[in-house]
Design an enzyme around this catalytic site. Structure first.
Site, PDB file in Angstrom:
ATOM      1  N   ASP A 109     -30.566 -17.351  -5.001  1.00 58.78           N
ATOM      2  CA  ASP A 109     -30.946 -17.488  -6.400  1.00 58.78           C
ATOM      3  C   ASP A 109     -31.170 -18.973  -6.671  1.00 58.78           C
ATOM      4  O   ASP A 109     -30.486 -19.828  -6.114  1.00 58.78           O
ATOM      5  CB  ASP A 109     -29.815 -16.929  -7.277  1.00 58.78           C
ATOM      6  CG  ASP A 109     -30.152 -16.915  -8.750  1.00 58.78           C
ATOM      7  OD1 ASP A 109     -31.173 -17.495  -9.140  1.00 58.78           O
ATOM      8  OD2 ASP A 109     -29.378 -16.316  -9.519  1.00 58.78           O
ATOM      9  N   SER A 110     -32.117 -19.270  -7.537  1.00 57.21           N
ATOM     10  CA  SER A 110     -32.525 -20.664  -7.749  1.00 57.21           C
ATOM     11  C   SER A 110     -31.545 -21.482  -8.576  1.00 57.21           C
ATOM     12  O   SER A 110     -31.646 -22.697  -8.626  1.00 57.21           O
ATOM     13  CB  SER A 110     -33.871 -20.688  -8.463  1.00 57.21           C
ATOM     14  OG  SER A 110     -33.723 -20.164  -9.776  1.00 57.21           O
ATOM     15  N   GLY A 111     -30.620 -20.827  -9.254  1.00 58.68           N
ATOM     16  CA  GLY A 111     -29.778 -21.517 -10.227  1.00 58.68           C
ATOM     17  C   GLY A 111     -30.217 -21.256 -11.646  1.00 58.68           C
ATOM     18  O   GLY A 111     -29.569 -21.673 -12.605  1.00 58.68           O
ATOM     19  N   GLY A 112     -31.330 -20.522 -11.820  1.00 62.92           N
ATOM     20  CA  GLY A 112     -31.850 -20.268 -13.161  1.00 62.92           C
ATOM     21  C   GLY A 112     -30.924 -19.449 -14.032  1.00 62.92           C
ATOM     22  O   GLY A 112     -30.851 -19.659 -15.249  1.00 62.92           O
ATOM     23  N   PHE A 113     -30.196 -18.509 -13.430  1.00 62.95           N
ATOM     24  CA  PHE A 113     -29.274 -17.705 -14.241  1.00 62.95           C
ATOM     25  C   PHE A 113     -28.206 -18.571 -14.881  1.00 62.95           C
ATOM     26  O   PHE A 113     -27.781 -18.331 -16.010  1.00 62.95           O
ATOM     27  CB  PHE A 113     -28.620 -16.614 -13.383  1.00 62.95           C
ATOM     28  CG  PHE A 113     -27.688 -15.723 -14.158  1.00 62.95           C
ATOM     29  CD1 PHE A 113     -28.191 -14.735 -14.990  1.00 62.95           C
ATOM     30  CD2 PHE A 113     -26.319 -15.882 -14.071  1.00 62.95           C
ATOM     31  CE1 PHE A 113     -27.337 -13.910 -15.729  1.00 62.95           C
ATOM     32  CE2 PHE A 113     -25.461 -15.065 -14.790  1.00 62.95           C
ATOM     33  CZ  PHE A 113     -25.975 -14.076 -15.617  1.00 62.95           C
ATOM     34  N   ASP A 155     -36.164 -20.864 -12.851  1.00 60.07           N
ATOM     35  CA  ASP A 155     -36.678 -20.287 -14.093  1.00 60.07           C
ATOM     36  C   ASP A 155     -35.652 -20.472 -15.190  1.00 60.07           C
ATOM     37  O   ASP A 155     -34.524 -20.900 -14.945  1.00 60.07           O
ATOM     38  CB  ASP A 155     -37.003 -18.789 -13.907  1.00 60.07           C
ATOM     39  CG  ASP A 155     -35.754 -17.977 -13.626  1.00 60.07           C
ATOM     40  OD1 ASP A 155     -34.815 -18.507 -12.977  1.00 60.07           O
ATOM     41  OD2 ASP A 155     -35.680 -16.807 -14.035  1.00 60.07           O
ATOM     42  N   GLN A 198     -40.650 -13.430 -16.469  1.00 60.96           N
ATOM     43  CA  GLN A 198     -39.803 -13.513 -17.646  1.00 60.96           C
ATOM     44  C   GLN A 198     -40.577 -12.957 -18.850  1.00 60.96           C
ATOM     45  O   GLN A 198     -41.669 -12.441 -18.699  1.00 60.96           O
ATOM     46  CB  GLN A 198     -39.342 -14.955 -17.878  1.00 60.96           C
ATOM     47  CG  GLN A 198     -38.340 -15.467 -16.851  1.00 60.96           C
ATOM     48  CD  GLN A 198     -36.979 -14.798 -16.947  1.00 60.96           C
ATOM     49  OE1 GLN A 198     -36.673 -14.084 -17.905  1.00 60.96           O
ATOM     50  NE2 GLN A 198     -36.145 -15.016 -15.936  1.00 60.96           N
ATOM     51  N   GLY A 245     -34.358 -11.778 -16.213  1.00 59.77           N
ATOM     52  CA  GLY A 245     -34.084 -11.756 -17.643  1.00 59.77           C
ATOM     53  C   GLY A 245     -33.803 -10.382 -18.203  1.00 59.77           C
ATOM     54  O   GLY A 245     -33.938 -10.170 -19.406  1.00 59.77           O
ATOM     55  N   ASP A 293     -29.920  -6.652  -6.576  1.00 62.64           N
ATOM     56  CA  ASP A 293     -28.647  -7.310  -6.302  1.00 62.64           C
ATOM     57  C   ASP A 293     -27.784  -7.188  -7.546  1.00 62.64           C
ATOM     58  O   ASP A 293     -28.301  -7.060  -8.663  1.00 62.64           O
ATOM     59  CB  ASP A 293     -28.838  -8.792  -5.969  1.00 62.64           C
ATOM     60  CG  ASP A 293     -29.002  -9.630  -7.240  1.00 62.64           C
ATOM     61  OD1 ASP A 293     -28.028 -10.289  -7.656  1.00 62.64           O
ATOM     62  OD2 ASP A 293     -30.102  -9.599  -7.842  1.00 62.64           O
TER      63      ASP A 293
END
Length: 376
Positions: free
Chosen positions: A93-97, A147, A190, A217, A267
């Protein structure tokens, strides 16, 4: 296995898809559930167990691994696969969450996100380029664009602003990712709960010709009906010959209904987190081992399960472990839950191949509706 990243559709049944993602480190059978290994570990599990249950791929989290042990350190140690002893595909995961979940600890602008570490208060900046760089240092096989994920409900103006910024970040991530043979970068659709924004996001991302696409999202506070509506809205605007990943989802029912709408990959922390809190997923639905009805019940969770945690340990023992806050309770129930999720995915794949997915879905839901065995 292949030297390149490839996705092949093997069968369809309605909108449900059976496919394979082939990469140098292995093949991912889809529909697939990817256990979450946020900090380089699937909580309460040995990774050998996770593999034996049928997992072809696990997740790592860019934000958490950036903080500790640190991306550069992981790279010096040979990469995440070597460090954790998992020689199969990893998606990061990119860290966007965390842009959403740690909203009180970050500042966001066009250049990226500045985080205040939840561990020691140190400041870190993550741009789209730095997110891809970190994922490369970790050695991730599937890398996600940075994102901005907006918690729902939110105003249309705020949802549109975040969606547009995420599109601009996707373009920058694609440039930063470059050409990495055998690896992939996925874009993230998104647009919150606004159909027109979901369509705009999906069409723009499709124009970037990425190797895969995620729907982000969702499962962030909205009802299931809204989530499913957004999937149905988005799907016609994504390429049919590339994998589709629904991020952070979800319950077994969420996954069944999403597969029916064309999703290939999932996931969620639910099976592991629920296991650590005394909740088991079974073919009879959810079972709360904290309940007193299990205290003297020597029957197993599920005598037909292939998982020893479900088949060989009594409900009375599991109840005792959970109530006594023994670590083994969370370990056994996590084992059971991940086994159930992987068995569900295997059943889905087989049903699609045989052209009986609708029947499989109905039979599975009927089993949940009947509920658990009667108390003694």
């Amino acid at each position: 296995m292949t030297e390149t990243f490839e996705f092949k559709l093997l069968a369809t049944d309605g909108k449900a898809r059976r496919g394979e993602v082939s990469m140098p480190r292995g093949t991912i059978r889809t529909p697939a559930f990817m256990p979450v290994g946020t900090a380089g570990t699937v909580k309460a599990m040995y990774l050998d167990q996770v593999r034996d249950l049928g997992a072809d791929i696990i997740l790592g989290n860019t934000y958490h691994l950036m903080l500790r042990p640190g991306a550069e350190r992981v790279a010096r140690l040979g990469g995440l696969h070597e460090l954790i002893r998992w020689q199969h595909p990893i998606l990061t995961d990119s860290g966007g969450f965390q842009v959403m979940s740690l909203s009180g600890l970050r500042k966001l602008d066009e250049q990226g996100v500045t985080f205040k570490s939840h561990i020691d208060g140190a400041m870190h900046h993550m741009s789209p380029e730095r997110s891809i760089e970190i994922q490369g240092l970790l050695g991730s096989d599937i890398q996600m664009q940075l994102d901005e994920c907006v918690a729902l409900p939110a105003s249309p103006k705020e949802i549109e602003r975040a969606m547009e910024m995420s599109l601009r970040w996707a373009e920058r991530c694609k440039v930063a990712f470059g050409d990495q043979p055998g690896k992939a970068m996925f874009g993230i659709v998104q647009g919150g709960d606004i159909p027109q924004l979901r369509v705009r996001s999906a069409e723009a991302l499709s124009g970037l010709d990425l190797k895969g696409y995620a729907i982000g999202g969702l499962a962030v506070g909205e009802p299931q009906e809204v989530m499913l509506d957004m999937i149905e809205t988005t799907m016609p605007h994504l390429p049919t010959k590339k994998p589709r990943y629904l991020m952070g989802v979800g319950t077994p029912d969420d996954m069944l209904k999403s597969v029916a709408r064309g999703i290939d990959m999932f996931d969620c922390v639910m099976p592991t987190r629920s296991g650590r809190h005394g909740l088991a997923f079974t073919r009879r639905g959810r079972i709360n081992l904290r309940n007193a009805r299990h205290a003297e019940d020597m029957r197993p969770l599920d005598e037909e399960s292939n998982c020893p945690a479900a088949r060989d340990y009594s409900r009375a023992y599991l109840h005792h472990l959970v109530r006594a806050n023994e670590s083994l309770g969370g370990m056994l129930l996590t084992w059971n839950n991940l086994a159930y999720y992987q068995d569900l995915m295997a059943g889905i794949r087989k049903a699609i191949e045989e052209g009986r997915f609708a029947d499989f879905m109905a039979e599975t839901q009927e089993g949940w509706a009947r509920g658990d065995i009667a108390a003694l």
